[in-house]
Write an enzyme that holds these catalytic residues in place. Structure first.
Site, short mmCIF file in Angstrom:
data_model
loop_
_atom_site.label_atom_id
_atom_site.label_comp_id
_atom_site.label_asym_id
_atom_site.label_seq_id
_atom_site.Cartn_x
_atom_site.Cartn_y
_atom_site.Cartn_z
N ARG A 1 73.17 -80.56 -42.86
CA ARG A 1 74.36 -79.72 -42.69
C ARG A 1 75.07 -79.53 -44.01
O ARG A 1 74.95 -80.35 -44.91
CB ARG A 1 75.40 -80.41 -41.79
N ASP B 1 79.31 -78.61 -44.96
CA ASP B 1 80.61 -78.44 -44.34
C ASP B 1 81.20 -77.04 -44.57
O ASP B 1 80.73 -76.30 -45.43
CB ASP B 1 81.60 -79.47 -44.92
N TYR C 1 72.59 -81.66 -55.57
CA TYR C 1 73.89 -81.04 -55.32
C TYR C 1 74.58 -80.80 -56.66
O TYR C 1 74.38 -81.56 -57.61
CB TYR C 1 74.80 -81.96 -54.49
N ARG D 1 81.23 -85.37 -52.40
CA ARG D 1 82.65 -85.08 -52.59
C ARG D 1 83.46 -86.35 -52.85
O ARG D 1 84.44 -86.33 -53.62
CB ARG D 1 83.20 -84.31 -51.39
#
Lengths: 245, 245
Positions: free
Chosen positions: B51, B53, B111, B198
């Site tokens: 997933r 966000d 990422y 994050r």
């Protein structure tokens, strides 16, 4: 009353252009709504250097307004940005003489048009560049662009809706910045007619695709008829980059 | 039935994340709605590598689905893109063995997190980078990042909502790309827990601001408690860049 000159930047994607229109979200109406709040409901008129259309961006639009509020120059920027939506930003605020006028005092403008030269869609460029998926003859485009330099009657290169009578403008510079699959065309001149940059770009693309030859440009200029120039390139590639005073 | 592996890119700004949620616009629901149309209403399940966000972007998310349609491999890309909204793009489509699984076969991910280091708001970065307006000690951040490399229990660096039990992950690379006022932090590892990138970024920013020292990192890792790490950095700076198989 003190007059203030502001340089502002906005992402045009969420606006129906710069100028106030009934029931539409525009840059000017957001600025005036914010100033009305700061001035307890008093209406403060904002004057821009010129309009930009729906979807067109600004990296250096200039506006002016008058205010009686005793706010020091350096505090205005923070005050204005704290009340503006995230897609408009005030880059600088300067006290100016009450005779300064954002539109009438402008002596030149720089616009940039960004083309995304790629057969593949890029979701991150969809609002910030105009995609062109076919081969382009860049040398022909460069050659054609030289015919636009100098002072010409640009009647062929403005919207038929243009209201100004004098369609003579001077283009000082047209150059090209190629980074990866982005081609930016930079236009500097003493002023641009309604849709002029987008029609210049559409015409250069018609040269790049081979529909026109560079030598067609002086002929199209001479016709003084919008129907002979290329298509109007889409708004999302266009940036009002700088206003000169 | 043929299984297809697709690399897709999306601008996360307009989505409530990747995964289907009732009455929300998500990437998976747009993909499945488009495939249902192509398959005359038949429901086609889309499986993603993981997933993302709300507000998080993807430059190289990977999905798979099965289809009975006799479309040649090279026509799929054009067919899918012609039916998808402009904020999702299919970058490649490949026929794969029916045993291929976008989530279970992934052996690593990259990422990137983009910080906009500026006191001035930039309307063009608001959805694509996270603005940090204060001074940052980059050397301290680099030093701190080294403590994350290797294999660790990252319990302190994932959302308390995380459902997976095994919180041991290996980070291979953390590096920094500084261009103008944009600082991109690149993370490559064998997998990342919910909100992990994050929280790593939020913790590195706490080091950069002087709230933590680099030597606090191993202590925070050892605590295995989310409350000791830094804040969760906002979603709009995060990009799922690549999935490795």
């Amino acid at each position: 009353m003190q007059r203030y000159k502001c340089v502002i930047s906005y992402d045009g994607s969420g606006f129906s252009g710069y100028q106030v229109q009934p029931n539409k979200r525009t840059v000017q109406s957001e600025l005036e709504a914010m100033l009305a709040k700061m001035h307890k409901g008093a209406s403060i008129k904002v004057i821009g250097s010129g309009r930009t259309d729906a979807g067109v961006h600004a990296k250096g639009q200039v506006i002016h307004f008058d205010s009686p509020l005793p706010i020091p120059e350096q505090k205005w920027e923070v005050a204005l940005n704290s009340m503006l939506p995230e897609d408009i930003s005030v880059l600088s605020v300067k006290k100016v003489d009450p005779s300064f006028h954002a539109r009438f005092d402008a002596v030149g403008k720089e616009y940039r048009y960004v083309l995304h030269l790629s057969p593949i869609r890029d979701p991150f460029q969809r609002n910030y560049a105009s995609r062109y998926p076919y081969p382009l003859h860049l040398d022909a485009i460069r050659e054609a662009s030289k015919f636009f330099l100098g002072t010409h009657d640009f009647t062929s290169f403005c919207s038929a809706k243009t209201e100004v009578e004098d369609k003579i403008r001077t283009i000082e510079t047209i150059d090209f910045i190629n980074v990866g699959d982005l081609l930016t065309i930079r236009f500097v001149g003493n002023g641009f007619l309604y849709n002029m940059v987008r029609i210049l770009v559409g015409t250069l693309l018609a040269v790049g695709s081979g529909d026109f030859s560079p030598e067609d440009i002086p002929v199209i200029i001479e016709k003084k008829d919008r129907r002979f120039a290329g298509k109007t390139a889409p708004p999302q590639g266009l940036y009002l980059w700088k206003v000169f005073y």
